[in-house]
Design a protein around this motif. Sequence first.
Motif, PDB file in Angstrom:
ATOM      1  N   UNK A   8      44.034  54.399  44.005  1.00  0.00           N
ATOM      2  CA  UNK A   8      44.184  55.827  43.732  1.00  0.00           C
ATOM      3  C   UNK A   8      43.561  56.203  42.390  1.00  0.00           C
ATOM      4  N   UNK A   9      43.541  55.248  41.469  1.00  0.00           N
ATOM      5  CA  UNK A   9      42.983  55.467  40.130  1.00  0.00           C
ATOM      6  C   UNK A   9      42.236  54.214  39.702  1.00  0.00           C
ATOM      7  N   UNK A  10      41.412  54.373  38.657  1.00  0.00           N
ATOM      8  CA  UNK A  10      40.612  53.248  38.164  1.00  0.00           C
ATOM      9  C   UNK A  10      41.342  52.495  37.050  1.00  0.00           C
ATOM     10  N   UNK A  11      41.092  51.186  36.987  1.00  0.00           N
ATOM     11  CA  UNK A  11      41.638  50.349  35.921  1.00  0.00           C
ATOM     12  C   UNK A  11      40.924  50.655  34.614  1.00  0.00           C
ATOM     13  N   UNK A  12      41.650  50.624  33.510  1.00  0.00           N
ATOM     14  CA  UNK A  12      41.053  50.737  32.180  1.00  0.00           C
ATOM     15  C   UNK A  12      40.440  49.391  31.804  1.00  0.00           C
ATOM     16  N   UNK A  13      39.394  49.429  31.008  1.00  0.00           N
ATOM     17  CA  UNK A  13      38.736  48.189  30.591  1.00  0.00           C
ATOM     18  C   UNK A  13      39.702  47.262  29.858  1.00  0.00           C
ATOM     19  N   UNK A  14      40.586  47.836  29.063  1.00  0.00           N
ATOM     20  CA  UNK A  14      41.578  47.025  28.347  1.00  0.00           C
ATOM     21  C   UNK A  14      42.507  46.285  29.299  1.00  0.00           C
ATOM     22  N   UNK A  15      42.849  46.934  30.413  1.00  0.00           N
ATOM     23  CA  UNK A  15      43.703  46.287  31.417  1.00  0.00           C
ATOM     24  C   UNK A  15      42.977  45.094  32.033  1.00  0.00           C
ATOM     25  N   UNK A  16      41.704  45.294  32.357  1.00  0.00           N
ATOM     26  CA  UNK A  16      40.907  44.220  32.956  1.00  0.00           C
ATOM     27  C   UNK A  16      40.802  43.051  31.978  1.00  0.00           C
ATOM     28  N   UNK A  17      40.601  43.368  30.714  1.00  0.00           N
ATOM     29  CA  UNK A  17      40.513  42.314  29.698  1.00  0.00           C
ATOM     30  C   UNK A  17      41.826  41.524  29.619  1.00  0.00           C
ATOM     31  N   UNK A  18      42.979  42.220  29.628  1.00  0.00           N
ATOM     32  CA  UNK A  18      44.272  41.538  29.569  1.00  0.00           C
ATOM     33  C   UNK A  18      44.486  40.653  30.801  1.00  0.00           C
ATOM     34  N   UNK A  19      44.083  41.141  31.974  1.00  0.00           N
ATOM     35  CA  UNK A  19      44.236  40.330  33.193  1.00  0.00           C
ATOM     36  C   UNK A  19      43.361  39.084  33.122  1.00  0.00           C
ATOM     37  N   UNK A  20      42.141  39.245  32.656  1.00  0.00           N
ATOM     38  CA  UNK A  20      41.237  38.091  32.562  1.00  0.00           C
ATOM     39  C   UNK A  20      41.782  37.042  31.594  1.00  0.00           C
ATOM     40  N   UNK A  21      42.343  37.483  30.479  1.00  0.00           N
ATOM     41  CA  UNK A  21      42.958  36.536  29.541  1.00  0.00           C
ATOM     42  C   UNK A  21      44.160  35.857  30.183  1.00  0.00           C
ATOM     43  N   UNK A  22      44.951  36.644  30.886  1.00  0.00           N
ATOM     44  CA  UNK A  22      46.132  36.114  31.562  1.00  0.00           C
ATOM     45  C   UNK A  22      45.740  35.031  32.571  1.00  0.00           C
ATOM     46  N   UNK A  23      44.650  35.276  33.304  1.00  0.00           N
ATOM     47  CA  UNK A  23      44.226  34.369  34.367  1.00  0.00           C
ATOM     48  C   UNK A  23      43.178  33.353  33.918  1.00  0.00           C
ATOM     49  N   UNK A  24      42.813  33.377  32.638  1.00  0.00           N
ATOM     50  CA  UNK A  24      41.847  32.428  32.077  1.00  0.00           C
ATOM     51  C   UNK A  24      40.500  32.489  32.798  1.00  0.00           C
ATOM     52  N   UNK A  25      40.028  33.705  33.028  1.00  0.00           N
ATOM     53  CA  UNK A  25      38.715  33.906  33.639  1.00  0.00           C
ATOM     54  C   UNK A  25      37.977  34.978  32.849  1.00  0.00           C
ATOM     55  N   UNK A  26      36.680  35.051  33.057  1.00  0.00           N
ATOM     56  CA  UNK A  26      35.893  36.093  32.413  1.00  0.00           C
ATOM     57  C   UNK A  26      35.837  37.307  33.339  1.00  0.00           C
ATOM     58  N   UNK A  27      35.534  38.479  32.790  1.00  0.00           N
ATOM     59  CA  UNK A  27      35.371  39.646  33.664  1.00  0.00           C
ATOM     60  C   UNK A  27      34.291  39.422  34.723  1.00  0.00           C
ATOM     61  N   UNK A  28      33.238  38.696  34.367  1.00  0.00           N
ATOM     62  CA  UNK A  28      32.191  38.383  35.337  1.00  0.00           C
ATOM     63  C   UNK A  28      32.710  37.544  36.487  1.00  0.00           C
ATOM     64  N   UNK A  29      33.562  36.570  36.172  1.00  0.00           N
ATOM     65  CA  UNK A  29      34.154  35.747  37.232  1.00  0.00           C
ATOM     66  C   UNK A  29      35.086  36.574  38.106  1.00  0.00           C
ATOM     67  N   UNK A  30      35.754  37.541  37.512  1.00  0.00           N
ATOM     68  CA  UNK A  30      36.667  38.387  38.271  1.00  0.00           C
ATOM     69  C   UNK A  30      35.932  39.180  39.346  1.00  0.00           C
ATOM     70  N   UNK A  31      34.798  39.757  38.981  1.00  0.00           N
ATOM     71  CA  UNK A  31      34.128  40.670  39.921  1.00  0.00           C
ATOM     72  C   UNK A  31      32.977  40.042  40.685  1.00  0.00           C
ATOM     73  N   UNK A  32      32.714  38.761  40.469  1.00  0.00           N
ATOM     74  CA  UNK A  32      31.620  38.106  41.198  1.00  0.00           C
ATOM     75  C   UNK A  32      31.996  38.006  42.668  1.00  0.00           C
ATOM     76  N   UNK A  33      31.356  38.819  43.484  1.00  0.00           N
ATOM     77  CA  UNK A  33      31.682  38.878  44.921  1.00  0.00           C
ATOM     78  C   UNK A  33      31.374  37.568  45.642  1.00  0.00           C
ATOM     79  N   UNK A  34      30.481  36.749  45.105  1.00  0.00           N
ATOM     80  CA  UNK A  34      30.094  35.513  45.768  1.00  0.00           C
ATOM     81  C   UNK A  34      30.982  34.335  45.392  1.00  0.00           C
ATOM     82  N   UNK A  35      31.855  34.545  44.421  1.00  0.00           N
ATOM     83  CA  UNK A  35      32.685  33.420  43.995  1.00  0.00           C
ATOM     84  C   UNK A  35      34.009  33.427  44.740  1.00  0.00           C
ATOM     85  N   UNK A  36      34.562  32.264  44.879  1.00  0.00           N
ATOM     86  CA  UNK A  36      35.885  32.110  45.457  1.00  0.00           C
ATOM     87  C   UNK A  36      36.871  32.446  44.353  1.00  0.00           C
ATOM     88  N   UNK A  37      37.962  33.128  44.665  1.00  0.00           N
ATOM     89  CA  UNK A  37      38.937  33.405  43.612  1.00  0.00           C
ATOM     90  C   UNK A  37      39.328  32.115  42.898  1.00  0.00           C
TER      91      UNK A  37
END
Length: 129
Positions: free
Chosen positions: A51-80
């Motif tokens: 319904x709404x878009x994520x803020x960049x700061x939120x994405x950064x916090x999630x990536x730190x939480x999950x120990x991944x880079x933003x690029x790894x998060x959105x890479x459509x060809x990668x396995x989670x």
Amino acid sequence: MGRNGIGVSGFALTVSKAIRSQLGVRRMSGRDLAKAIGRGETYVRDRINDDKEWALGDIERMCKLWHITPGQLIDCNSVPSVPDEEDLDAIAAREQEKLEQTRRFLREGYGIAANTDEHKYEHEDDQTA
């Protein structure tokens, strides 16, 4: 003055899909994510539901939480990413807490109201004023 009605972008939908994927891999609920990134449950739900878009700061916090880079998060060809040992410990702790909470509810006599409500089959039409 109203909102501009642009809506959610295609890129934001890709990011949101990747976040839902990570939540599934890590067995996290929206509530768990909200707590972990310091946001409210409604805020997170609106974004998980596209319904709404994520803020960049939120994405950064999630990536730190999950120990991944933003690029790894959105890479459509990668396995989670597979949760590491620390993530697995956190998942196990959350699942254990849910189990203990369910056991407490059962011991305290909590149940589903519809199972014990003597009026559950009555219809509004049947009631008299």
